[in-house]
Design an enzyme around this catalytic site. Structure first.
Site, PDB file in Angstrom:
ATOM      1  N   CYS A 109       0.820  -1.224   0.000  1.00 34.73           N
ATOM      2  CA  CYS A 109       0.000   0.000   0.000  1.00 34.73           C
ATOM      3  C   CYS A 109       0.850   1.269   0.000  1.00 34.73           C
ATOM      4  O   CYS A 109       0.330   2.355  -0.259  1.00 34.73           O
ATOM      5  CB  CYS A 109      -0.938   0.001   1.198  1.00 34.73           C
ATOM      6  SG  CYS A 109      -2.076  -1.390   1.165  1.00 34.73           S
ATOM      7  N   HIS A 252      -3.410   7.248   2.324  1.00 40.30           N
ATOM      8  CA  HIS A 252      -3.787   5.926   1.826  1.00 40.30           C
ATOM      9  C   HIS A 252      -5.169   5.587   2.390  1.00 40.30           C
ATOM     10  O   HIS A 252      -5.415   5.721   3.589  1.00 40.30           O
ATOM     11  CB  HIS A 252      -2.745   4.903   2.271  1.00 40.30           C
ATOM     12  CG  HIS A 252      -3.175   3.490   2.089  1.00 40.30           C
ATOM     13  ND1 HIS A 252      -3.659   3.013   0.899  1.00 40.30           N
ATOM     14  CD2 HIS A 252      -3.212   2.442   2.965  1.00 40.30           C
ATOM     15  CE1 HIS A 252      -3.964   1.728   1.035  1.00 40.30           C
ATOM     16  NE2 HIS A 252      -3.708   1.361   2.282  1.00 40.30           N
ATOM     17  N   ASN A 282     -10.132  -0.289   0.070  1.00 37.17           N
ATOM     18  CA  ASN A 282      -8.671  -0.170   0.021  1.00 37.17           C
ATOM     19  C   ASN A 282      -8.161  -0.840  -1.260  1.00 37.17           C
ATOM     20  O   ASN A 282      -8.199  -2.069  -1.366  1.00 37.17           O
ATOM     21  CB  ASN A 282      -8.098  -0.845   1.277  1.00 37.17           C
ATOM     22  CG  ASN A 282      -6.582  -0.812   1.328  1.00 37.17           C
ATOM     23  OD1 ASN A 282      -5.920  -0.520   0.334  1.00 37.17           O
ATOM     24  ND2 ASN A 282      -6.030  -1.135   2.484  1.00 37.17           N
TER      25      ASN A 282
HETATM   26  O1  UT7 Z   1      -3.402  -1.054   3.871  1.00 41.39           O
HETATM   27  C1  UT7 Z   1      -3.501  -1.508   5.177  1.00 41.39           C
HETATM   28  C2  UT7 Z   1      -4.518  -2.607   5.179  1.00 41.39           C
HETATM   29  N1  UT7 Z   1      -5.027  -2.978   6.451  1.00 41.39           N
HETATM   30  C3  UT7 Z   1      -5.701  -2.154   7.275  1.00 41.39           C
HETATM   31  O2  UT7 Z   1      -5.866  -0.979   7.041  1.00 41.39           O
HETATM   32  C4  UT7 Z   1      -6.305  -2.774   8.501  1.00 41.39           C
HETATM   33  C5  UT7 Z   1      -6.385  -1.821   9.656  1.00 41.39           C
HETATM   34  N2  UT7 Z   1      -7.308  -2.334  10.634  1.00 41.39           N
HETATM   35  C6  UT7 Z   1      -8.638  -2.081  10.559  1.00 41.39           C
HETATM   36  O3  UT7 Z   1      -9.066  -1.347   9.690  1.00 41.39           O
HETATM   37  C7  UT7 Z   1      -9.530  -2.670  11.609  1.00 41.39           C
HETATM   38  O4  UT7 Z   1      -8.753  -3.318  12.582  1.00 41.39           O
HETATM   39  C8  UT7 Z   1     -10.563  -3.686  11.022  1.00 41.39           C
HETATM   40  C9  UT7 Z   1     -11.597  -2.943  10.204  1.00 41.39           C
HETATM   41  C10 UT7 Z   1      -9.872  -4.747  10.168  1.00 41.39           C
HETATM   42  C11 UT7 Z   1     -11.298  -4.395  12.157  1.00 41.39           C
HETATM   43  O5  UT7 Z   1     -11.934  -3.419  12.993  1.00 41.39           O
HETATM   44  P1  UT7 Z   1     -11.787  -3.526  14.574  1.00 41.39           P
HETATM   45  O6  UT7 Z   1     -12.580  -2.426  15.127  1.00 41.39           O
HETATM   46  O7  UT7 Z   1     -10.323  -3.563  14.880  1.00 41.39           O
HETATM   47  O8  UT7 Z   1     -12.491  -4.897  14.870  1.00 41.39           O
HETATM   48  P2  UT7 Z   1     -11.924  -6.155  15.667  1.00 41.39           P
HETATM   49  O9  UT7 Z   1     -10.979  -6.924  14.844  1.00 41.39           O
HETATM   50  O10 UT7 Z   1     -11.503  -5.697  17.027  1.00 41.39           O
HETATM   51  O11 UT7 Z   1     -13.237  -7.025  15.851  1.00 41.39           O
HETATM   52  C12 UT7 Z   1     -14.337  -6.562  16.663  1.00 41.39           C
HETATM   53  C13 UT7 Z   1     -15.462  -7.549  16.522  1.00 41.39           C
HETATM   54  C14 UT7 Z   1     -15.044  -9.006  16.740  1.00 41.39           C
HETATM   55  O12 UT7 Z   1     -16.114  -9.658  17.397  1.00 41.39           O
HETATM   56  P3  UT7 Z   1     -16.026  -9.961  18.974  1.00 41.39           P
HETATM   57  O13 UT7 Z   1     -14.827 -10.825  19.162  1.00 41.39           O
HETATM   58  O14 UT7 Z   1     -15.883  -8.616  19.632  1.00 41.39           O
HETATM   59  O15 UT7 Z   1     -17.338 -10.640  19.235  1.00 41.39           O
HETATM   60  C15 UT7 Z   1     -14.914  -9.558  15.340  1.00 41.39           C
HETATM   61  O16 UT7 Z   1     -15.136 -10.946  15.290  1.00 41.39           O
HETATM   62  O17 UT7 Z   1     -16.011  -7.502  15.203  1.00 41.39           O
HETATM   63  C16 UT7 Z   1     -16.027  -8.821  14.631  1.00 41.39           C
HETATM   64  N3  UT7 Z   1     -15.797  -8.682  13.208  1.00 41.39           N
HETATM   65  C17 UT7 Z   1     -16.784  -8.553  12.311  1.00 41.39           C
HETATM   66  N4  UT7 Z   1     -18.121  -8.538  12.445  1.00 41.39           N
HETATM   67  C18 UT7 Z   1     -18.849  -8.371  11.311  1.00 41.39           C
HETATM   68  C19 UT7 Z   1     -14.600  -8.631  12.543  1.00 41.39           C
HETATM   69  N5  UT7 Z   1     -14.815  -8.472  11.235  1.00 41.39           N
HETATM   70  C20 UT7 Z   1     -16.156  -8.430  11.060  1.00 41.39           C
HETATM   71  C21 UT7 Z   1     -16.967  -8.264   9.923  1.00 41.39           C
HETATM   72  N6  UT7 Z   1     -18.305  -8.240  10.108  1.00 41.39           N
HETATM   73  N7  UT7 Z   1     -16.455  -8.114   8.674  1.00 41.39           N
END
Ligand code: UT7
Length: 329
Positions: A109, A252, A282
């Site tokens: 990226c 980005h 992205n």
């Molecule tokens: O170019 C760089 C590329 N990568 C990035 O930019 C990634 C950067 N990170 C992020 O953007 C965020 O960390 C994410 C969007 C990937 C995830 O958001 P988050 O607020 O960090 O969520 P999390 O991983 O802490 O998950 C929170 C909850 C979990 O459930 P529990 O354990 O709290 O019950 C996940 O299982 O959300 C759940 N979850 C989802 N639910 C519905 C994770 N992904 C999903 C989904 N739909 N797609």
């Protein structure tokens, strides 16, 4: 050196959050609120990333009013080439830019930013006069579409800009900082598949192949909200530029929450933060030029505008640059 043209291209197929939730256990409200993404574009059966890169370059050539044969360098930032030996020469062939040297550069990226700075060196040291820098990625090929923690984020696209030497003493690329940290590379990668096969006489070889995108979202998020403000702050300070004097913050496009956090850190109003995440997600190396071209086309970015840009992602890699948009002569 001056930025004189831009272009972009995206696939026709659009995949909404609701459609994605038919495939994997997610929903529109979670994706919108956690990322700002509403839909993304996906390359279908009749297109390739080389096609998109070529279309983006053609538009940049047209805006710059350049003859393709006048281009000296084509730098294609991509992690998803159609050909592992490099796709840039195929872009060169599509454009008829027969005098240009063309090669790929891989920095995920951050790739577009790294390629932009690399191309600028050739112009600033007098080796070349005209360059096309294109960021293009087709992450849909490498996403695990059953992994809801990553698949909701990514889409396909391409964006290009045209750079040329200029007589002005004010360089369009005012300054830059680039960084890498391989120690943290495991947070986000697309590793090879380890497949050892017998060749002959006890000699083994590793059959080619890659896994799918592996991502620790929370670690990448923390990395971005820590390192991007820090590198931007250093860049602004070393060039004696205040955040208030920026016309645009062009980050980005990874997550709207990351964009907002960086803007908050510098007290930059959200109206000055360019975002098209909701439509494209992205697109890796394509996000910055895709967003830049959209804002040039709709008249938000005007000649003379000062833009702070930052790319970050796998490697880990990150960087920032200060650029002044000139536009076509
Ligand atoms: O170019 C760089 C590329 N990568 C990035 O930019 C990634 C950067 N990170 C992020 O953007 C965020 O960390 C994410 C969007 C990937 C995830 O958001 P988050 O607020 O960090 O969520 P999390 O991983 O802490 O998950 C929170 C909850 C979990 O459930 P529990 O354990 O709290 O019950 C996940 O299982 O959300 C759940 N979850 C989802 N639910 C519905 C994770 N992904 C999903 C989904 N739909 N797609």
């Amino acid at each position: 050196m001056a930025f004189v043209g831009s272009g972009s291209a995206t696939p026709d197929q659009s995949l909404s959050n609701d459609q994605l939730s038919l495939r994997v256990d997610t929903n529109d409200s979670w994706i919108r609120s956690r990322t700002g993404i509403c839909s993304r574009r996906i390359i279908g059966s009749d297109e390739s990333i080389t096609d998109l890169a070529g279309r983006a370059c053609l538009k940049a050539l047209k805006m710059a009013n350049w003859d393709p044969e006048s281009v000296d360098l084509i730098l294609l930032a991509t992690s998803t080439p159609d050909d592992l030996f490099g796709s840039a020469p195929q872009v060169q062939a599509k454009l008829g830019a027969s005098n240009a040297v063309a090669f790929d550069l891989t920095a995920a990226c951050s790739g577009f930013l790294f390629a932009l700075v690399t191309a600028a060196q050739f112009l600033q040291n007098g080796s070349f006069k005209r360059a096309l820098v294109v960021g293009a990625d087709q992450l849909s090929r490498w996403v695990n579409w059953d992994d809801r923690r990553s698949c909701v984020l990514f889409g396909d696209g391409a964006g290009a800009i045209a750079l040329e030497v200029s007589s002005s003493k004010n360089d369009g690329l005012i300054g830059f900082h680039l960084k890498s940290d391989g120690q943290r590379g495991g947070c986000l990668n697309l590793p090879k598949i380890q497949d050892n096969l017998p060749l002959v006489d006890g000699i083994t070889y590793q059959q080619g192949g890659f896994s799918t995108i592996q991502m620790n979202g929370q670690e990448v998020y923390k990395f971005a909200v820590r390192e991007v403000p820090s590198i931007l702050e250093n860049l602004l300070e070393s060039n004696k530029i205040s955040p208030e004097s920026l016309d645009w913050l062009l980050l980005h496009q990874a997550n709207q929450r990351i964009l907002d956090a960086v803007a908050d850190r510098f007290a930059i109003p959200y109206e000055k933060v360019l975002s098209n995440l909701s439509n494209y997600g992205n697109t890796s190396a394509a996000t910055i030029p895709l967003m830049l071209d959209e804002a040039v086309q709709d008249g938000r970015i005007k000649p003379g505008h000062l833009i702070a840009t930052s790319g970050f992602g796998a490697g880990l890699s990150w960087g920032a640059a200060l650029m002044r948009w000139q536009g076509p002569a």
